[in-house]
Enzyme design. Structure first.
Site, PDB file in Angstrom:
ATOM      1  N   VAL A 102      57.927 -40.689   3.497  1.00 22.00           N
ATOM      2  CA  VAL A 102      58.602 -41.800   4.156  1.00 22.00           C
ATOM      3  C   VAL A 102      59.076 -41.436   5.557  1.00 22.00           C
ATOM      4  O   VAL A 102      59.296 -42.317   6.396  1.00 22.00           O
ATOM      5  CB  VAL A 102      59.792 -42.291   3.296  1.00 22.00           C
ATOM      6  CG1 VAL A 102      60.941 -41.304   3.345  1.00 22.00           C
ATOM      7  CG2 VAL A 102      60.240 -43.681   3.722  1.00 22.00           C
ATOM      8  N   ALA A 258      61.839 -33.364  -0.592  1.00 23.75           N
ATOM      9  CA  ALA A 258      61.402 -34.697  -1.015  1.00 23.75           C
ATOM     10  C   ALA A 258      60.521 -35.312   0.053  1.00 23.75           C
ATOM     11  O   ALA A 258      60.711 -35.082   1.246  1.00 23.75           O
ATOM     12  CB  ALA A 258      62.610 -35.603  -1.267  1.00 23.75           C
ATOM     13  N   ASP A 259      59.555 -36.086  -0.392  1.00 23.95           N
ATOM     14  CA  ASP A 259      58.733 -36.876   0.523  1.00 23.95           C
ATOM     15  C   ASP A 259      59.204 -38.320   0.575  1.00 23.95           C
ATOM     16  O   ASP A 259      58.959 -39.015   1.551  1.00 23.95           O
ATOM     17  CB  ASP A 259      57.266 -36.803   0.100  1.00 23.95           C
ATOM     18  CG  ASP A 259      56.664 -35.464   0.443  1.00 23.95           C
ATOM     19  OD1 ASP A 259      56.050 -35.354   1.506  1.00 23.95           O
ATOM     20  OD2 ASP A 259      56.825 -34.515  -0.349  1.00 23.95           O
ATOM     21  N   ARG A 260      59.863 -38.766  -0.483  1.00 25.21           N
ATOM     22  CA  ARG A 260      60.494 -40.089  -0.470  1.00 25.21           C
ATOM     23  C   ARG A 260      61.509 -40.156  -1.609  1.00 25.21           C
ATOM     24  O   ARG A 260      61.225 -39.723  -2.722  1.00 25.21           O
ATOM     25  CB  ARG A 260      59.463 -41.206  -0.602  1.00 25.21           C
ATOM     26  CG  ARG A 260      60.070 -42.597  -0.422  1.00 25.21           C
ATOM     27  CD  ARG A 260      59.029 -43.702  -0.525  1.00 25.21           C
ATOM     28  NE  ARG A 260      57.952 -43.562   0.437  1.00 25.21           N
ATOM     29  CZ  ARG A 260      57.377 -44.586   1.072  1.00 25.21           C
ATOM     30  NH1 ARG A 260      57.817 -45.809   0.860  1.00 25.21           N
ATOM     31  NH2 ARG A 260      56.384 -44.390   1.901  1.00 25.21           N
TER      32      ARG A 260
END
Length: 384
Positions: A102, A258-260
């Site tokens: 994100v 975290a990526d999103r």
């Protein structure tokens, strides 16, 4: 030793370290166009949600800087309408390079918002371009400072928890992490690996453990390189050995990036993170997510709405490294297939989603969120 870096930027010169060749070969690639940046992100020559966002933004800055320097004014600088149409297309194109992270979307939206505001007040095109260049560079520059803030928040929270639960930490904390979240995945210092670095710098770390999530993923190899560079005591384990690690060793926490992050705290991260979370919950090991505010997507209610990137099947069949045994100073890199040719039905997601109920705490640069008593999801309002 000097910290590792993923991006070099000087004026309109932009370079990235080719992470496909690490840890054995350090090669910087020139990024000379928006297309180069898109390709580097899509083919995972650069990885890590914050680093991806930084490269995308810096490629826009490079593009506009060269346009302003051009001997003949480009068509897109002839009018506000032409500039907006042209830059909107570039930002939309960059956004398609990796769908799960994100931060990339946050960066492109940030630049779009600035562009719209400057056009609305009637600024001339060259001034708008200069403002976009400054904002693009800020996307990357702000990353290091906020990484140090979130690392400290997370580290101090864990130390306090260990103290409250009267756990034995006389020799320091043992922490497990998944994938790479250090300087190579960000603009510097790191998120989850930044927390490990903070514990090491303050004399509170005994050992860092890190998983090898899959043969083709570079996460474990990059983490090994970063921890070695920082001289942090560490141990690599296969992702199938996490349960055994919890059975036989004292692990004080699992910490991941975290990526999103969805509104309720569900978190998408490198494949294998969910496995570690399930095992951590069974063994009552705290599971901590460390990520910047830009990773929190309040428009996504829960993890079921997070798009999961499916990588090309062939990637699951290949592994890259140097020949072994390797004699002399030459480190010849090779890529080999580890499965039979022509396999069908390969399942190869790049990420999985860890539900909020398995996460103990989420740390951003604004603080640490925990769930209310009896709650299975988070209220992230105080830390976004």
């Amino acid at each position: 030793m000097a910290p590792l870096i993923s991006i070099k930027s000087n004026g309109d010169k932009l370079e990235i370290v080719n992470q496909l060749l690490l840890p054995h070969t350090t090669e910087f690639l020139e990024i000379n166009s928006v297309e180069d940046a898109h390709d580097a992100i899509k083919t995972m020559k650069i990885r890590g949600a914050p680093a991806i966002a930084s490269l995308a933004a810096l490629s826009v800055a490079q593009y506009l800087t060269r346009g302003l320097k051009a001997s003949h004014t480009p068509d897109y600088l002839q009018s506000q309408e032409a500039l907006k149409l042209h830059i909107d297309k570039i930002l939309a194109y960059l956004f398609t390079s990796r769908p799960t992270a994100v931060n990339l979307g946050a960066a492109t939206r940030r630049l779009t918002k600035l562009l719209d505001e400057r056009v609305a007040v009637g600024k001339d095109t060259r001034t708008i371009a200069e403002d976009l260049i400054a904002e693009s560079k800020a996307v990357a520059d702000e990353d290091i400072g906020r990484n140090k803030e979130m690392a400290k928040w997370a580290g101090e929270w864990l130390l306090q928890r260990v103290k409250e639960q009267r756990l034995d930490a006389s020799q320091g904390l043992n922490v497990l992490t998944v994938c790479n979240t250090g300087s190579l995945a960000t603009s510097g210092y790191g998120t989850a690996l930044g927390m490990i670095t903070y514990l090491h710098e303050t004399g509170n770390l005994q050992k860092a453990y890190y998983t090898q999530t899959a043969p083709y993923h570079q996460g474990s190899r990059l983490t090994a390189l970063e921890l070695q560079t920082l001289q942090i005591p560490s141990v690599m384990i296969c992702d199938t050995m996490v349960g055994s690690l919890f059975q036989h060793h004292s692990i004080h926490a699992v910490v991941v990036g975290a990526d999103r992050i969805a509104k309720n705290g569900d978190t998408a991260n490198k494949i294998g993170t969910y496995n570690a979370a399930v095992l951590a919950a069974h063994h009552k090991v705290p599971f901590v997510v460390v990520a910047p505010i830009s990773t929190v997507d309040l428009d996504v209610t829960d993890g079921s709405q997070i798009p999961i990137e499916q990588r090309p099947p062939i990637e699951a069949c290949l592994v890259r490294g140097i020949l072994y045994p390797n004699e002399g100073d030459t480190q010849q890199q090779v890529q080999v297939m580890i499965t039979p040719s022509g396999l069908e039905g390969i399942y190869n997601p790049s990420f999985d989603v860890t539900p909020a109920e398995l996460i103990t705490a989420i740390a951003t640069e604004k603080g640490v969120a925990v769930k209310a008593d009896g709650a299975s999801v988070f209220d992230l309002t105080p830390i976004v």
